[in-house]
Scaffold this active site. Structure first.
Site, mmCIF file in Angstrom:
data_model
loop_
_atom_site.group_PDB
_atom_site.id
_atom_site.type_symbol
_atom_site.label_atom_id
_atom_site.label_comp_id
_atom_site.label_asym_id
_atom_site.label_seq_id
_atom_site.Cartn_x
_atom_site.Cartn_y
_atom_site.Cartn_z
ATOM 1 N N ASP A 47 0.845 -1.199 0.000
ATOM 2 C CA ASP A 47 0.000 0.000 0.000
ATOM 3 C C ASP A 47 0.877 1.246 0.000
ATOM 4 O O ASP A 47 1.622 1.486 0.955
ATOM 5 C CB ASP A 47 -0.888 -0.002 1.261
ATOM 6 C CG ASP A 47 -1.811 1.206 1.308
ATOM 7 O OD1 ASP A 47 -2.841 1.174 0.611
ATOM 8 O OD2 ASP A 47 -1.503 2.185 2.016
ATOM 9 N N HIS A 108 -7.605 9.408 -2.498
ATOM 10 C CA HIS A 108 -7.068 9.316 -1.137
ATOM 11 C C HIS A 108 -8.008 9.898 -0.084
ATOM 12 O O HIS A 108 -8.157 9.326 1.006
ATOM 13 C CB HIS A 108 -5.707 10.020 -1.082
ATOM 14 C CG HIS A 108 -4.832 9.571 0.037
ATOM 15 N ND1 HIS A 108 -3.471 9.556 -0.043
ATOM 16 C CD2 HIS A 108 -5.125 9.115 1.282
ATOM 17 C CE1 HIS A 108 -2.956 9.111 1.093
ATOM 18 N NE2 HIS A 108 -3.947 8.845 1.917
ATOM 19 N N LEU A 190 -3.209 -1.282 13.557
ATOM 20 C CA LEU A 190 -2.672 -1.532 14.904
ATOM 21 C C LEU A 190 -2.903 -0.332 15.819
ATOM 22 O O LEU A 190 -2.421 -0.307 16.952
ATOM 23 C CB LEU A 190 -1.172 -1.839 14.816
ATOM 24 C CG LEU A 190 -0.835 -3.167 14.103
ATOM 25 C CD1 LEU A 190 0.637 -3.217 13.714
ATOM 26 C CD2 LEU A 190 -1.194 -4.346 15.001
ATOM 27 N N LYS A 231 1.701 -1.413 8.954
ATOM 28 C CA LYS A 231 3.039 -0.979 8.529
ATOM 29 C C LYS A 231 4.079 -1.514 9.490
ATOM 30 O O LYS A 231 3.955 -1.382 10.709
ATOM 31 C CB LYS A 231 3.120 0.551 8.505
ATOM 32 C CG LYS A 231 4.524 1.105 8.232
ATOM 33 C CD LYS A 231 5.293 1.428 9.509
ATOM 34 C CE LYS A 231 6.759 1.760 9.245
ATOM 35 N NZ LYS A 231 7.528 1.971 10.482
ATOM 36 N N SER A 232 5.115 -2.135 8.952
ATOM 37 C CA SER A 232 6.321 -2.368 9.740
ATOM 38 C C SER A 232 7.527 -2.355 8.813
ATOM 39 O O SER A 232 7.476 -2.899 7.712
ATOM 40 C CB SER A 232 6.270 -3.689 10.506
ATOM 41 O OG SER A 232 7.472 -3.800 11.265
ATOM 42 N N ARG A 237 8.680 -8.124 12.798
ATOM 43 C CA ARG A 237 7.299 -7.685 13.010
ATOM 44 C C ARG A 237 6.474 -7.841 11.729
ATOM 45 O O ARG A 237 5.276 -8.122 11.790
ATOM 46 C CB ARG A 237 7.281 -6.241 13.529
ATOM 47 C CG ARG A 237 7.783 -6.152 14.966
ATOM 48 C CD ARG A 237 7.541 -4.799 15.593
ATOM 49 N NE ARG A 237 8.414 -3.757 15.112
ATOM 50 C CZ ARG A 237 9.665 -3.546 15.531
ATOM 51 N NH1 ARG A 237 10.190 -4.317 16.466
ATOM 52 N NH2 ARG A 237 10.382 -2.552 15.037
HETATM 53 N N1 NAP Z 1 -5.652 5.988 3.433
HETATM 54 C C1 NAP Z 1 -5.191 6.772 4.380
HETATM 55 O O1 NAP Z 1 -5.603 7.927 4.538
HETATM 56 C C2 NAP Z 1 -4.125 6.246 5.301
HETATM 57 C C3 NAP Z 1 -3.800 6.956 6.468
HETATM 58 C C4 NAP Z 1 -2.810 6.428 7.309
HETATM 59 C C5 NAP Z 1 -2.172 5.226 6.988
HETATM 60 N N2 NAP Z 1 -2.495 4.581 5.810
HETATM 61 C C6 NAP Z 1 -1.823 3.299 5.436
HETATM 62 O O2 NAP Z 1 -1.977 2.386 6.487
HETATM 63 C C7 NAP Z 1 -0.689 1.911 6.883
HETATM 64 C C8 NAP Z 1 -0.662 1.532 8.345
HETATM 65 O O3 NAP Z 1 -1.056 2.592 9.168
HETATM 66 P P1 NAP Z 1 -0.057 3.280 10.208
HETATM 67 O O4 NAP Z 1 1.320 3.193 9.689
HETATM 68 O O5 NAP Z 1 -0.637 4.604 10.504
HETATM 69 O O6 NAP Z 1 -0.229 2.442 11.559
HETATM 70 P P2 NAP Z 1 -0.167 0.911 12.043
HETATM 71 O O7 NAP Z 1 0.132 0.000 10.925
HETATM 72 O O8 NAP Z 1 -1.384 0.722 12.844
HETATM 73 O O9 NAP Z 1 1.061 0.951 13.067
HETATM 74 C C9 NAP Z 1 2.375 1.100 12.631
HETATM 75 C C10 NAP Z 1 3.261 1.181 13.870
HETATM 76 O O10 NAP Z 1 3.196 -0.045 14.602
HETATM 77 C C11 NAP Z 1 4.503 -0.612 14.704
HETATM 78 N N3 NAP Z 1 4.325 -2.067 14.544
HETATM 79 C C12 NAP Z 1 4.006 -2.728 13.407
HETATM 80 N N4 NAP Z 1 3.862 -4.043 13.637
HETATM 81 C C13 NAP Z 1 4.108 -4.222 14.954
HETATM 82 C C14 NAP Z 1 4.121 -5.367 15.787
HETATM 83 N N5 NAP Z 1 3.839 -6.588 15.298
HETATM 84 N N6 NAP Z 1 4.422 -5.197 17.107
HETATM 85 C C15 NAP Z 1 4.704 -3.976 17.606
HETATM 86 N N7 NAP Z 1 4.713 -2.837 16.857
HETATM 87 C C16 NAP Z 1 4.408 -2.968 15.541
HETATM 88 C C17 NAP Z 1 5.318 -0.007 13.592
HETATM 89 O O11 NAP Z 1 6.674 0.058 13.942
HETATM 90 P P3 NAP Z 1 7.833 -0.735 13.127
HETATM 91 O O12 NAP Z 1 7.815 -0.256 11.717
HETATM 92 O O13 NAP Z 1 9.086 -0.325 13.858
HETATM 93 O O14 NAP Z 1 7.543 -2.209 13.261
HETATM 94 C C18 NAP Z 1 4.712 1.399 13.523
HETATM 95 O O15 NAP Z 1 5.267 2.229 14.524
HETATM 96 C C19 NAP Z 1 0.250 3.074 6.520
HETATM 97 O O16 NAP Z 1 1.587 2.663 6.490
HETATM 98 C C20 NAP Z 1 -0.331 3.458 5.179
HETATM 99 O O17 NAP Z 1 0.118 2.545 4.166
HETATM 100 C C21 NAP Z 1 -3.473 5.063 4.990
#
Ligand code: NAP
Length: 277
Positions: A47, A108, A190, A231-232, A237
């Site tokens: 993504d 978006h 997450l 996201k990781s 992870r």
């Molecule tokens: N459409 C939209 O408007 C929109 C908005 C926001 C996000 N997104 C998409 O959604 C994706 C995910 O959202 P997000 O990045 O906001 O948050 P998320 O995936 O909920 O959380 C990411 C955070 O959790 C940590 N993490 C990941 N797996 C883990 C695990 N198994 N144990 C402990 N910590 C863990 C990551 O650190 P590490 O990397 O160090 O593991 C990072 O700090 C984004 O990357 C993007 O592609 C879309």
């Protein structure tokens, strides 16, 4: 190769791997490395977005993966300035990715202040017909916005990608999407780093199933039939976040997690590319 994500069948019939690698806020080599390692671990869906400024490293990792392009699923999104000319927006996406087509192209944010999202979706329909996007959809759209799209075009968006995690369970939106045949995809599944993993209810289920709190949180998406994009950048992870398919939550456990409303949303909802990721 072990542990590939199962797929969901979208409204248009396209198969989409249920687990995607989220890539924001990784850029450049960090992003490229993360996508490579995710593919090595069995991820097949990535993504990205214009807004993340990482389409180039994502595209490079896709092109150099050695995996047949037809086995990979690339989602991207374009920014608000392209709503009046989504064809130009999509050309930019494809150029930065270095790809001939994407698997899922999303608007978006609806940015209702511009009132151009219906026009943008009409163009997405043409782009799909031209083979530049295999599936088309939305992100951060509310049911009222989707109603206008359905009334104007009669075409079901394949996906609406929205913020969703147990603190913000989006039950009404999920129900609406299901009634229209739209697949819900969770961003910040997450809860980013909002304390969800520390919840006793989640830790208890992790102990019960011999899984981690993150896996319990992501399994909630899977059991609700949603796609999920954790996201990781860390291979350990990343592997953890894909290893979700040897257990499932009961309906009571799903409901218990959905009730966890104590924490704040990862961020407030706002229709702005400046703010949105
Ligand atoms: N459409 C939209 O408007 C929109 C908005 C926001 C996000 N997104 C998409 O959604 C994706 C995910 O959202 P997000 O990045 O906001 O948050 P998320 O995936 O909920 O959380 C990411 C955070 O959790 C940590 N993490 C990941 N797996 C883990 C695990 N198994 N144990 C402990 N910590 C863990 C990551 O650190 P590490 O990397 O160090 O593991 C990072 O700090 C984004 O990357 C993007 O592609 C879309």
């Amino acid at each position: 190769m072990t542990n590939l994500s199962p797929t969901l069948t979208l409204a248009s019939g396209v198969e989409m791997p249920q687990v995607a690698l989220g890539t924001w806020p990784m850029v450049e080599q960090e992003c490229e490395r993360a996508v490579r390692s995710a593919f090595d671990l069995g991820y097949r869906h990535v993504d990205t977005a214009e807004n993340y400024e990482n389409e180039a490293p994502v595209g490079k990792a896709v092109r150099e993966s050695g995996i047949d392009r037809s086995e990979l699923f690339v989602t991207t999104k374009f920014n608000r300035k392209w709503h009046g000319d989504a064809a130009a927006g999509a050309r930019g996406n494809l150029e930065r990715l270095g790809l001939d087509y994407v698997d899922l192209l999303l608007i978006h944010w609806p940015n209702p202040d511009q009132d151009l999202y219906v026009k943008a979706f009409e163009t997405l329909i043409e782009l799909k017909e031209q083979g530049l996007a295999r599936a088309i959809g939305l992100s951060n759209f509310k049911p009222a916005h989707i109603e206008r799209i359905l009334a104007a075009t009669g075409v079901t968006p394949d996906v609406n990608q929205i913020e969703m995690h147990p603190y913000y369970d989006r039950a009404a939106e999920r129900e609406y999407h299901a009634s229209k045949g739209i697949t819900t995809e969770a961003w910040s599944p997450l809860g980013r780093d909002n304390g969800l993993r520390e919840e006793a209810a989640i830790k208890d289920l992790a102990d019960k199933y011999g899984k981690t709190p993150s896996q319990v949180i992501l399994r909630w998406d899977i059991d609700l039939g949603a796609a999920t994009a954790p996201k990781s950048g860390n291979p350990g992870r990343q592997a953890e976040n894909l290893d979700l398919f040897d257990f499932s939550l009961t309906p009571e456990e799903i409901a218990e997690l959905s009730k966890l409303q104590a924490g704040p949303a990862a961020e407030p909802m706002q229709d702005s590319d400046v703010f949105g990721h």
